[in-house]
Design a protein around this motif. Structure first.
Motif, short mmCIF file in Angstrom:
data_model
loop_
_atom_site.label_atom_id
_atom_site.label_comp_id
_atom_site.label_asym_id
_atom_site.label_seq_id
_atom_site.Cartn_x
_atom_site.Cartn_y
_atom_site.Cartn_z
N ARG A 5 0.85 -1.18 0.00
CA ARG A 5 0.00 0.00 0.00
C ARG A 5 0.88 1.23 0.00
NH1 ARG A 5 -4.34 -1.80 4.57
NH2 ARG A 5 -5.11 -3.58 3.42
N THR A 6 0.58 2.13 -0.90
CA THR A 6 1.33 3.38 -0.92
C THR A 6 0.46 4.46 -0.32
OG1 THR A 6 0.56 3.86 -3.16
CG2 THR A 6 2.70 2.78 -2.95
N ARG A 7 1.02 5.18 0.60
CA ARG A 7 0.29 6.25 1.26
C ARG A 7 0.65 7.57 0.59
NH1 ARG A 7 1.79 6.67 7.15
NH2 ARG A 7 2.75 8.63 6.62
N LEU A 8 -0.35 8.32 0.26
CA LEU A 8 -0.14 9.61 -0.38
C LEU A 8 0.48 10.57 0.64
CD1 LEU A 8 -0.60 11.21 -3.00
CD2 LEU A 8 -2.78 11.93 -2.05
N LYS A 9 1.55 11.21 0.24
CA LYS A 9 2.20 12.18 1.13
C LYS A 9 1.29 13.39 1.26
CE LYS A 9 6.86 10.78 -0.01
NZ LYS A 9 8.14 11.13 -0.55
N PRO A 10 1.35 14.06 2.41
CA PRO A 10 0.45 15.20 2.63
C PRO A 10 0.79 16.42 1.78
CG PRO A 10 1.91 14.92 4.49
CD PRO A 10 2.15 13.76 3.57
N PHE A 11 1.99 16.42 1.18
CA PHE A 11 2.41 17.56 0.38
C PHE A 11 3.02 17.09 -0.94
CE2 PHE A 11 3.06 18.72 4.85
CZ PHE A 11 2.20 19.80 4.94
N LYS A 12 3.04 17.99 -1.91
CA LYS A 12 3.79 17.77 -3.14
C LYS A 12 4.87 18.84 -3.18
CE LYS A 12 0.49 20.43 -5.91
NZ LYS A 12 -0.41 20.42 -7.05
N ALA A 13 5.96 18.57 -3.89
CA ALA A 13 7.10 19.48 -3.92
C ALA A 13 7.21 20.17 -5.27
CB ALA A 13 8.39 18.72 -3.64
N CYS A 14 7.48 21.45 -5.23
CA CYS A 14 7.75 22.21 -6.45
C CYS A 14 9.07 21.69 -7.03
CB CYS A 14 7.85 23.70 -6.12
SG CYS A 14 8.38 24.71 -7.51
N THR A 15 9.08 21.38 -8.31
CA THR A 15 10.30 20.85 -8.92
C THR A 15 11.36 21.91 -9.15
OG1 THR A 15 9.35 21.05 -11.12
CG2 THR A 15 9.12 18.91 -10.02
N LYS A 16 10.98 23.17 -9.04
CA LYS A 16 11.94 24.26 -9.26
C LYS A 16 12.62 24.70 -7.96
CE LYS A 16 12.37 28.75 -11.49
NZ LYS A 16 11.66 29.84 -12.14
N CYS A 17 11.82 24.94 -6.90
CA CYS A 17 12.40 25.47 -5.65
C CYS A 17 12.28 24.52 -4.46
CB CYS A 17 11.78 26.82 -5.31
SG CYS A 17 10.04 26.73 -4.79
N LYS A 18 11.62 23.37 -4.63
CA LYS A 18 11.43 22.34 -3.61
C LYS A 18 10.48 22.73 -2.48
CE LYS A 18 15.94 20.20 -4.30
NZ LYS A 18 17.17 19.79 -3.62
N TYR A 19 9.75 23.82 -2.64
CA TYR A 19 8.78 24.23 -1.64
C TYR A 19 7.66 23.20 -1.57
CZ TYR A 19 5.87 27.49 1.06
OH TYR A 19 5.12 28.09 2.04
N LEU A 20 7.22 22.84 -0.36
CA LEU A 20 6.17 21.85 -0.18
C LEU A 20 4.81 22.53 -0.02
CD1 LEU A 20 8.01 19.43 2.24
CD2 LEU A 20 7.51 19.05 -0.18
N VAL A 21 3.86 22.09 -0.82
CA VAL A 21 2.51 22.67 -0.80
C VAL A 21 1.48 21.54 -0.74
CG1 VAL A 21 3.19 24.72 -2.11
CG2 VAL A 21 2.34 22.72 -3.33
N PRO A 22 0.26 21.84 -0.26
CA PRO A 22 -0.81 20.84 -0.31
C PRO A 22 -1.13 20.45 -1.75
CG PRO A 22 -1.40 22.68 1.13
CD PRO A 22 -0.15 23.07 0.40
N HIS A 23 -1.71 19.28 -1.94
CA HIS A 23 -1.99 18.77 -3.29
C HIS A 23 -2.95 19.64 -4.10
CE1 HIS A 23 0.30 15.06 -3.13
NE2 HIS A 23 -0.02 15.02 -1.84
#
Length: 72
Positions: A5-23
């Motif tokens: 089972r893969t659990r969805l992480k609570p955030f996704k990361a910007c591929t440019k600056c690595k900032y984590l934001v909600p989905h």
């Protein structure tokens, strides 16, 4: 064979600056990029960019939550 089972992480990361934001966010509030990934590992939270040695090492200018590594 057990089911993995893969659990969805609570955030996704910007591929440019690595900032984590909600989905549900579609545009990075830091750099304006619209490119995100769920493939990231490690997290650093920067509170004071002027006093943080980590922020200086990672060239982070804005406080927030950042991924350490993209593309695990």
């Amino acid at each position: 064979m057990p089911v993995r089972r893969t659990r969805l992480k609570p955030f996704k990361a910007c591929t440019k600056c690595k900032y984590l934001v909600p989905h549900e966010v579609s545009k990075c509030p830091i750099c304006g990029s619209e490119s995100f990934t769920d493939e990231w590992s490690g997290m650093v939270i920067i509170i004071d960019v002027d006093k943080s040695e980590i922020a200086k090492m990672l060239d982070i200018k804005v406080p927030g939550r950042y991924a350490i590594k993209l593309g695990v």
